[in-house]
Design a protein around this motif. Structure first.
Motif, mmCIF file in Angstrom:
data_model
loop_
_atom_site.group_PDB
_atom_site.id
_atom_site.type_symbol
_atom_site.label_atom_id
_atom_site.label_comp_id
_atom_site.label_asym_id
_atom_site.label_seq_id
_atom_site.Cartn_x
_atom_site.Cartn_y
_atom_site.Cartn_z
ATOM 1 N N PRO A 275 0.789 -1.229 0.000
ATOM 2 C CA PRO A 275 0.000 0.000 0.000
ATOM 3 C C PRO A 275 0.830 1.293 0.000
ATOM 4 O O PRO A 275 0.282 2.388 -0.058
ATOM 5 C CB PRO A 275 -0.816 -0.115 1.287
ATOM 6 C CG PRO A 275 0.050 -0.917 2.200
ATOM 7 C CD PRO A 275 0.772 -1.896 1.301
ATOM 8 N N THR A 276 2.146 1.184 0.027
ATOM 9 C CA THR A 276 3.005 2.362 0.032
ATOM 10 C C THR A 276 2.938 3.048 -1.336
ATOM 11 O O THR A 276 3.154 2.405 -2.366
ATOM 12 C CB THR A 276 4.465 1.973 0.333
ATOM 13 O OG1 THR A 276 4.500 1.253 1.561
ATOM 14 C CG2 THR A 276 5.356 3.198 0.431
ATOM 15 N N PRO A 277 2.673 4.356 -1.369
ATOM 16 C CA PRO A 277 2.599 5.046 -2.662
ATOM 17 C C PRO A 277 3.922 5.006 -3.414
ATOM 18 O O PRO A 277 4.980 5.206 -2.838
ATOM 19 C CB PRO A 277 2.262 6.491 -2.282
ATOM 20 C CG PRO A 277 1.688 6.424 -0.922
ATOM 21 C CD PRO A 277 2.353 5.255 -0.259
ATOM 22 N N ILE A 278 3.811 4.736 -4.722
ATOM 23 C CA ILE A 278 4.984 4.798 -5.594
ATOM 24 C C ILE A 278 4.861 5.964 -6.564
ATOM 25 O O ILE A 278 5.812 6.323 -7.240
ATOM 26 C CB ILE A 278 5.197 3.474 -6.350
ATOM 27 C CG1 ILE A 278 3.977 3.124 -7.197
ATOM 28 C CG2 ILE A 278 5.525 2.359 -5.365
ATOM 29 C CD1 ILE A 278 4.176 1.923 -8.109
ATOM 30 N N GLY A 279 3.674 6.563 -6.625
ATOM 31 C CA GLY A 279 3.438 7.735 -7.454
ATOM 32 C C GLY A 279 2.232 8.495 -6.923
ATOM 33 O O GLY A 279 1.288 7.878 -6.416
ATOM 34 N N VAL A 280 2.302 9.821 -6.992
ATOM 35 C CA VAL A 280 1.202 10.658 -6.500
ATOM 36 C C VAL A 280 1.019 11.868 -7.412
ATOM 37 O O VAL A 280 1.937 12.277 -8.118
ATOM 38 C CB VAL A 280 1.430 11.136 -5.046
ATOM 39 C CG1 VAL A 280 1.440 9.973 -4.067
ATOM 40 C CG2 VAL A 280 2.707 11.942 -4.921
ATOM 41 N N ALA A 281 -0.189 12.406 -7.376
ATOM 42 C CA ALA A 281 -0.510 13.658 -8.073
ATOM 43 C C ALA A 281 -1.738 14.241 -7.385
ATOM 44 O O ALA A 281 -2.434 13.542 -6.644
ATOM 45 C CB ALA A 281 -0.802 13.411 -9.548
ATOM 46 N N ARG A 282 -1.995 15.521 -7.639
ATOM 47 C CA ARG A 282 -3.230 16.111 -7.126
ATOM 48 C C ARG A 282 -3.900 16.900 -8.245
ATOM 49 O O ARG A 282 -3.235 17.423 -9.144
ATOM 50 C CB ARG A 282 -2.994 16.978 -5.900
ATOM 51 C CG ARG A 282 -2.374 18.328 -6.182
ATOM 52 C CD ARG A 282 -2.305 19.176 -4.922
ATOM 53 N NE ARG A 282 -1.707 20.469 -5.230
ATOM 54 C CZ ARG A 282 -1.331 21.341 -4.332
ATOM 55 N NH1 ARG A 282 -1.462 21.069 -3.045
ATOM 56 N NH2 ARG A 282 -0.810 22.491 -4.694
ATOM 57 N N ALA A 283 -5.218 16.936 -8.193
ATOM 58 C CA ALA A 283 -6.015 17.660 -9.190
ATOM 59 C C ALA A 283 -6.868 18.692 -8.467
ATOM 60 O O ALA A 283 -7.413 18.426 -7.393
ATOM 61 C CB ALA A 283 -6.897 16.684 -9.958
ATOM 62 N N LEU A 284 -6.965 19.862 -9.096
ATOM 63 C CA LEU A 284 -7.741 20.963 -8.533
ATOM 64 C C LEU A 284 -8.825 21.381 -9.512
ATOM 65 O O LEU A 284 -8.572 21.501 -10.717
ATOM 66 C CB LEU A 284 -6.834 22.147 -8.234
ATOM 67 C CG LEU A 284 -5.756 21.894 -7.180
ATOM 68 C CD1 LEU A 284 -4.695 22.972 -7.228
ATOM 69 C CD2 LEU A 284 -6.381 21.819 -5.805
ATOM 70 N N GLY A 285 -10.023 21.638 -8.983
ATOM 71 C CA GLY A 285 -11.150 22.094 -9.788
ATOM 72 C C GLY A 285 -10.941 23.509 -10.282
ATOM 73 O O GLY A 285 -9.869 24.098 -10.119
ATOM 74 N N PRO A 286 -11.966 24.081 -10.894
ATOM 75 C CA PRO A 286 -11.841 25.387 -11.533
ATOM 76 C C PRO A 286 -11.347 26.488 -10.606
ATOM 77 O O PRO A 286 -11.833 26.644 -9.488
ATOM 78 C CB PRO A 286 -13.269 25.685 -12.005
ATOM 79 C CG PRO A 286 -13.904 24.345 -12.159
ATOM 80 C CD PRO A 286 -13.300 23.498 -11.073
ATOM 81 N N ASP A 287 -10.364 27.229 -11.102
ATOM 82 C CA ASP A 287 -9.855 28.400 -10.395
ATOM 83 C C ASP A 287 -10.933 29.487 -10.457
ATOM 84 O O ASP A 287 -11.469 29.750 -11.534
ATOM 85 C CB ASP A 287 -8.571 28.880 -11.078
ATOM 86 C CG ASP A 287 -7.984 30.098 -10.408
ATOM 87 O OD1 ASP A 287 -8.441 31.220 -10.726
ATOM 88 O OD2 ASP A 287 -7.070 29.929 -9.588
ATOM 89 N N PRO A 288 -11.241 30.119 -9.330
ATOM 90 C CA PRO A 288 -12.302 31.130 -9.330
ATOM 91 C C PRO A 288 -12.029 32.309 -10.261
ATOM 92 O O PRO A 288 -12.969 32.910 -10.779
ATOM 93 C CB PRO A 288 -12.363 31.605 -7.876
ATOM 94 C CG PRO A 288 -11.628 30.609 -7.080
ATOM 95 C CD PRO A 288 -10.705 29.887 -8.007
#
Length: 149
Positions: free
Chosen positions: A56-69
């Motif tokens: 279960p140890t992460p080997i890759g990560v990213a984050r996504a953000l919704g629309p910028d105001p």
């Protein structure tokens, strides 16, 4: 290999610790780039975690953000791949899964990212185009890039 998207509020304490550990190990320590990785945006973000099937140890990560105001654009970032897993096209997988996620949730929004300059051709292969001059971001040359939808 398994991948899973979770909103910040759905991450367990252990999952959050593991993904922040990978991000800081790669993006702050390895790249010798002292910046505030924990920037407040994680609270509203969806987080992608890649794990090997047997661990279960992460080997890759990213984050996504919704629309910028202000701009209406969506984005992704904070991509990191564990050193032992590099050379297996996981960076490409992180970008592809991030773009798919954003297209499912915000299909008519352009995607804007801040990219390290040396990755311009890599992101260009996904359809991104440079929209800024080179700028210094904590000692690393960056450019802004846009994928028009």
């Amino acid at each position: 290999m398994q991948s899973r998207w979770s909103h910040f509020d759905a991450l367990s304490t252990r999952e959050l610790y593991a993904l922040l550990h990978l991000r800081s190990s790669v993006l702050v320590v390895e790249q010798a780039s002292p910046y505030p990785d924990i920037d407040g945006k994680d609270l509203d973000a969806h987080h992608l975690v890649l794990c090997a099937d047997d661990d279960p140890t992460p080997i890759g990560v990213a984050r996504a953000l919704g629309p910028d105001p202000e701009t209406g654009a969506v984005s992704f970032g904070r991509l990191a791949v564990a050193p032992a897993w590099r050379g297996k096209a996981l960076g490409r997988r992180l970008v592809s899964e991030s773009l798919d996620f954003l297209a499912r949730h915000w299909p008519n929004h352009d995607v804007v990212i801040g990219a390290q300059l040396y990755l311009e051709a890599f992101y260009g292969s996904f359809g991104f185009r440079r929209v800024s001059e080179v700028y210094d971001d904590v000692g690393i040359d960056h450019i802004d890039m846009r994928l028009t939808r």
